[in-house]
Design a protein around this motif. Structure first.
Motif, PDB file in Angstrom:
ATOM      1  N   ASP A   1       0.766  -1.109  -0.131  1.00 18.10           N
ATOM      2  CA  ASP A   1      -0.071  -0.020  -0.006  1.00 18.10           C
ATOM      3  C   ASP A   1       0.814   1.375  -0.043  1.00 18.10           C
ATOM      4  N   ASP A   2       2.322   1.116   0.256  1.00 24.09           N
ATOM      5  CA  ASP A   2       3.019   2.401   0.360  1.00 24.09           C
ATOM      6  C   ASP A   2       4.347   2.113  -0.378  1.00 24.09           C
ATOM      7  N   GLU A   3       5.145   3.085  -0.617  1.00 24.31           N
ATOM      8  CA  GLU A   3       6.102   2.743  -1.754  1.00 24.31           C
ATOM      9  C   GLU A   3       7.385   2.598  -0.815  1.00 24.31           C
ATOM     10  N   ALA A   4       7.474   2.641   0.437  1.00 24.59           N
ATOM     11  CA  ALA A   4       8.895   2.304   1.130  1.00 24.59           C
ATOM     12  C   ALA A   4       9.001   0.841   1.352  1.00 24.59           C
ATOM     13  N   THR A   5       7.652   0.339   1.499  1.00 23.31           N
ATOM     14  CA  THR A   5       7.778  -1.114   1.848  1.00 23.31           C
ATOM     15  C   THR A   5       8.220  -2.062   0.672  1.00 23.31           C
ATOM     16  N   GLY A   6       8.127  -1.163  -0.625  1.00 21.27           N
ATOM     17  CA  GLY A   6       8.564  -2.033  -1.793  1.00 21.27           C
ATOM     18  C   GLY A   6      10.192  -2.305  -1.848  1.00 21.27           C
ATOM     19  N   PHE A   7      10.531  -0.882  -1.469  1.00 11.56           N
ATOM     20  CA  PHE A   7      12.084  -1.007  -1.481  1.00 11.56           C
ATOM     21  C   PHE A   7      12.599  -1.463  -0.203  1.00 11.56           C
ATOM     22  N   GLU A   8      12.022  -1.685   0.778  1.00  6.16           N
ATOM     23  CA  GLU A   8      12.381  -2.519   2.132  1.00  6.16           C
ATOM     24  C   GLU A   8      12.529  -3.776   1.686  1.00  6.16           C
ATOM     25  N   LEU A   9      11.515  -4.464   0.922  1.00  6.61           N
ATOM     26  CA  LEU A   9      11.627  -5.775   0.489  1.00  6.61           C
ATOM     27  C   LEU A   9      12.807  -6.031  -0.610  1.00  6.61           C
ATOM     28  N   ARG A  10      12.914  -5.241  -1.541  1.00  9.32           N
ATOM     29  CA  ARG A  10      14.054  -5.418  -2.334  1.00  9.32           C
ATOM     30  C   ARG A  10      15.219  -5.268  -1.799  1.00  9.32           C
ATOM     31  N   THR A  11      15.622  -4.520  -0.620  1.00  6.89           N
ATOM     32  CA  THR A  11      16.884  -4.442   0.011  1.00  6.89           C
ATOM     33  C   THR A  11      16.976  -5.874   0.777  1.00  6.89           C
ATOM     34  N   GLU A  12      15.889  -6.254   1.343  1.00  5.57           N
ATOM     35  CA  GLU A  12      15.883  -7.581   1.940  1.00  5.57           C
ATOM     36  C   GLU A  12      16.270  -8.705   0.969  1.00  5.57           C
ATOM     37  N   LEU A  13      15.809  -8.707  -0.167  1.00  4.34           N
ATOM     38  CA  LEU A  13      16.294  -9.834  -0.961  1.00  4.34           C
ATOM     39  C   LEU A  13      17.311  -9.802  -1.602  1.00  4.34           C
ATOM     40  N   VAL A  14      18.295  -8.515  -1.782  1.00  2.97           N
ATOM     41  CA  VAL A  14      19.536  -8.335  -2.089  1.00  2.97           C
ATOM     42  C   VAL A  14      20.218  -8.921  -0.904  1.00  2.97           C
ATOM     43  N   LYS A  15      20.157  -8.569   0.416  1.00  4.70           N
ATOM     44  CA  LYS A  15      20.649  -9.329   1.527  1.00  4.70           C
ATOM     45  C   LYS A  15      20.783 -10.759   1.458  1.00  4.70           C
ATOM     46  N   MET A  16      19.489 -11.326   1.329  1.00  8.01           N
ATOM     47  CA  MET A  16      19.409 -12.671   1.128  1.00  8.01           C
ATOM     48  C   MET A  16      20.152 -13.269   0.060  1.00  8.01           C
ATOM     49  N   GLN A  17      20.293 -12.514  -1.097  1.00  5.92           N
ATOM     50  CA  GLN A  17      21.369 -13.019  -2.219  1.00  5.92           C
ATOM     51  C   GLN A  17      22.821 -13.045  -1.756  1.00  5.92           C
ATOM     52  N   GLN A  18      23.099 -12.067  -0.991  1.00  6.05           N
ATOM     53  CA  GLN A  18      24.545 -11.925  -0.576  1.00  6.05           C
ATOM     54  C   GLN A  18      24.923 -13.198   0.414  1.00  6.05           C
ATOM     55  N   GLU A  19      23.714 -13.558   1.226  1.00  7.30           N
ATOM     56  CA  GLU A  19      23.926 -14.720   1.967  1.00  7.30           C
ATOM     57  C   GLU A  19      23.666 -16.007   1.359  1.00  7.30           C
ATOM     58  N   TYR A  20      23.517 -16.151   0.046  1.00 11.48           N
ATOM     59  CA  TYR A  20      23.338 -17.275  -0.955  1.00 11.48           C
ATOM     60  C   TYR A  20      21.982 -17.818  -0.412  1.00 11.48           C
TER      61      TYR A  20
END
Length: 188
Positions: A10-29
């Motif tokens: 429902d907001d823009e900030a949460t979408g960017f938060e999720l992408r940031t979390e996905l990038v962190k998970m990618q760095q953790e393999y």
């Protein structure tokens, strides 16, 4: 084969938060992403795509390098760099890697103004650990579209809704005081 996920907020900030979390998970393999794009709808008629990688800039840098190198061979590296950067930027601008931009814009019209969606193309993932990390977004997102199996899609919906996972035992609430465990008072 890659799997597509589209999760709306429902907001823009949460979408960017999720992408940031996905990038962190990618760095953790834990996950291997092919593409991750945040789509926002600032107003009723405006849809914006926020790509993880700016292909125009990457093309300009790569084109500038190769143009300078070729220009060096012909004794004019500055002109070669300028022409190479221009050609690389143009090629990067018209290159569409990953999720189709037109598809994301069409799906973006399903968002309410001020909302966002994250479109993710996943090559591989450790599903149980990724879903556990996505529970931090429960009650904030809803699944728009996915190419996952029905079982995995249900687990994803449960993680985002904060519900107990499908097939997981649910503890029954005590029916009367006799079912409540007694705790002995602590002696001091």
């Amino acid at each position: 084969m890659a799997d597509l996920l589209a999760i709306a907020f429902d907001d823009e900030a949460t979408g960017f938060e999720l992408r940031t979390e996905l990038v962190k998970m990618q760095q953790e393999y834990l996950i291997e992403l092919e593409d991750a794009v945040v789509v926002t709808r600032p107003s009723a008629e405006d849809i914006q795509l926020h790509q993880a990688v700016n292909l125009t800039a990457a093309g300009a840098v790569g084109g500038g390098f190769w143009g300078a190198l070729i220009g060096l061979l012909f004794l004019n590296p500055l002109v070669g760099a300028a022409v190479g950067a221009g050609a690389g930027a143009l090629a990067g601008r018209f290159t569409d890697v990953g999720i189709n931009d037109d598809f994301m814009r069409q799906a973006g019209h399903a968002l309410q103004p001020g909302g966002s969606a994250v479109f993710v193309l996943i090559r591989k993932m450790t599903a149980d650990k990724v879903l556990e990390r996505l529970e931090g977004f429960h009650r904030r997102g809803r699944v728009l579209q996915t190419s996952l199996s029905h079982e995995d899609e249900g687990r994803l919906r449960d993680a985002l809704s904060g519900a107990a996972p499908q097939g997981a035992p649910v503890a029954a609430a005590p029916t009367d005081e006799s079912d409540v465990p007694k705790v002995a008072p602590r002696e001091t």
